[in-house]
Design an enzyme around this catalytic site. Sequence first.
Site, PDB file in Angstrom:
ATOM      1  N   ASN A  26       1.030  -1.499   0.316  1.00  0.00           N
ATOM      2  CA  ASN A  26      -0.110   0.067   0.006  1.00  0.00           C
ATOM      3  C   ASN A  26       1.027   1.442   0.118  1.00  0.00           C
ATOM      4  O   ASN A  26       1.473   2.155   1.340  1.00  0.00           O
ATOM      5  CB  ASN A  26      -1.067   0.107   1.577  1.00  0.00           C
ATOM      6  N   TRP A  27       0.892   1.950  -1.110  1.00  0.00           N
ATOM      7  CA  TRP A  27       1.802   3.166  -1.497  1.00  0.00           C
ATOM      8  C   TRP A  27       1.371   4.447  -0.753  1.00  0.00           C
ATOM      9  O   TRP A  27       1.941   5.449  -0.435  1.00  0.00           O
ATOM     10  CB  TRP A  27       2.204   3.369  -2.629  1.00  0.00           C
ATOM     11  N   LYS A  28       0.160   3.926   0.012  1.00  0.00           N
ATOM     12  CA  LYS A  28      -0.694   5.207   0.370  1.00  0.00           C
ATOM     13  C   LYS A  28      -0.733   6.549  -0.119  1.00  0.00           C
ATOM     14  O   LYS A  28      -0.624   6.490  -1.635  1.00  0.00           O
ATOM     15  CB  LYS A  28       0.037   5.615   1.666  1.00  0.00           C
ATOM     16  N   HIS A  78      -9.352   1.490   4.907  1.00  0.00           N
ATOM     17  CA  HIS A  78      -7.685   1.161   5.585  1.00  0.00           C
ATOM     18  C   HIS A  78      -9.035   2.213   6.932  1.00  0.00           C
ATOM     19  O   HIS A  78      -9.063   2.901   7.052  1.00  0.00           O
ATOM     20  CB  HIS A  78      -7.540   2.010   4.651  1.00  0.00           C
ATOM     21  N   GLU A 137      -7.118   5.046   7.873  1.00  0.00           N
ATOM     22  CA  GLU A 137      -6.743   6.331   7.754  1.00  0.00           C
ATOM     23  C   GLU A 137      -7.724   6.515   6.933  1.00  0.00           C
ATOM     24  O   GLU A 137      -8.157   8.060   7.390  1.00  0.00           O
ATOM     25  CB  GLU A 137      -4.877   6.300   6.579  1.00  0.00           C
ATOM     26  N   GLU A 164      -5.494  -4.877  10.538  1.00  0.00           N
ATOM     27  CA  GLU A 164      -4.148  -3.916  10.832  1.00  0.00           C
ATOM     28  C   GLU A 164      -4.783  -3.081  12.165  1.00  0.00           C
ATOM     29  O   GLU A 164      -5.510  -2.222  12.018  1.00  0.00           O
ATOM     30  CB  GLU A 164      -3.885  -3.072   9.522  1.00  0.00           C
ATOM     31  N   GLY A 204       3.018   2.169  10.998  1.00  0.00           N
ATOM     32  CA  GLY A 204       3.688   3.554  10.512  1.00  0.00           C
ATOM     33  C   GLY A 204       4.334   3.838  11.559  1.00  0.00           C
ATOM     34  O   GLY A 204       5.651   4.244  12.103  1.00  0.00           O
ATOM     35  N   SER A 208       3.548  -2.569  10.267  1.00  0.00           N
ATOM     36  CA  SER A 208       4.535  -2.066  10.287  1.00  0.00           C
ATOM     37  C   SER A 208       5.642  -3.819  10.046  1.00  0.00           C
ATOM     38  O   SER A 208       6.349  -4.027  10.571  1.00  0.00           O
ATOM     39  CB  SER A 208       5.325  -2.194  12.574  1.00  0.00           C
ATOM     40  N   GLY A 255       2.692  -1.418   4.222  1.00  0.00           N
ATOM     41  CA  GLY A 255       2.867   0.543   4.357  1.00  0.00           C
ATOM     42  C   GLY A 255       3.938   0.461   3.142  1.00  0.00           C
ATOM     43  O   GLY A 255       5.185   0.692   2.823  1.00  0.00           O
ATOM     44  N   GLY A 256       4.889   1.356   5.179  1.00  0.00           N
ATOM     45  CA  GLY A 256       5.932   2.145   4.608  1.00  0.00           C
ATOM     46  C   GLY A 256       7.047   0.859   4.290  1.00  0.00           C
ATOM     47  O   GLY A 256       7.807   1.800   2.820  1.00  0.00           O
TER      48      GLY A 256
HETATM   49  P1  13P Z   1       3.443   0.200   7.708  1.00  0.00           P
HETATM   50  O1  13P Z   1       3.673  -0.850   6.660  1.00  0.00           O
HETATM   51  O2  13P Z   1       3.347   1.517   7.188  1.00  0.00           O
HETATM   52  O3  13P Z   1       3.047  -0.138   9.206  1.00  0.00           O
HETATM   53  O4  13P Z   1       2.047   0.564   6.857  1.00  0.00           O
HETATM   54  C1  13P Z   1       1.183  -0.531   7.318  1.00  0.00           C
HETATM   55  C2  13P Z   1      -0.592   0.122   6.734  1.00  0.00           C
HETATM   56  O5  13P Z   1      -1.221   0.452   6.670  1.00  0.00           O
HETATM   57  C3  13P Z   1      -0.992  -0.919   4.929  1.00  0.00           C
HETATM   58  O6  13P Z   1      -2.095  -0.408   5.358  1.00  0.00           O
END
Ligand code: 13P
Length: 253
Positions: free
Chosen positions: A12-14, A98, A100, A168, A174, A213, A234-235
């Site tokens: 997930n590149w956000k 998600h 977010e 999640e 993050g 994470s 994510g990251g």
């Molecule tokens: P991180 O891997 O950066 O913690 O993000 C997880 C995430 O929200 C994937 O959708």
Amino acid sequence: MTPGIRPLIAGNWKMNGTLREAAALAEGIRAGLDRSPDADLLICPPFIHLHVAAAAMGWKPVAIGAQDCHPKASGAHTGDVSAAMLADAGVAYVILGHSERRADHGETDALVQQKAAAVIAAGMVPVVCVGETEAQRDAGEAESVVSAQIAGSLPPDFAIAKGVVAYEPVWAIGTGRTPTEADIASMHDRMRAEVAARFPGLGEGTRLLYGGSVKPSNAVAILGLPNVDGALVGGASLKAEDFLAIAAAVPAP
Ligand code: 13P
């Protein structure tokens, strides 16, 4: 892992990067895939980078996903993108609900369910996210929160459409923090029981991802847990070598 389920490693590149960086990241993943991983791979760039990422990926077996869509097929919804538009652009999966988006845009379980139904109707696979906040975990409510999100966010045809659920925990996103392996395993056991009860004969095969994470250093341990059928990253998915290292951590079938 779950016997008989092919894992999914999703990035997930956000809301990150430029067009040039999106192309370079997809190209880096393509170039680094020297052997077929024991998992399906998926990258989910921002809408405006979907096309360049797909073009840079070329023929390699990495699916393209989006991070949201509108529940309606078309119409006067300024700024929104429909499921049909995503399918037309070559998108195969759509991340929905998600945390977010639930936090930034007030998305409810009912709205997530409508979006998932739209994604399925357009011939794509929804990846529905669930997870508790830190306060909810501290209050002993993690499992009931996740159960309610599963009950409210998955449409009736979710399992037949091979929908994916991603656990999640909000506090693990993050932050570099993850639940204990025992806590991940126990949540995924519970999720398996819920989807199996809701979708008899099909929920046993639903892919349950863990996200929050995930990185190369913890991927082997997490991906080895029962009922963890892949990861939503994510990251670490913003670096081709880290994303590929996580994919390589999937246990052989
Ligand atoms: P991180 O891997 O950066 O913690 O993000 C997880 C995430 O929200 C994937 O959708």
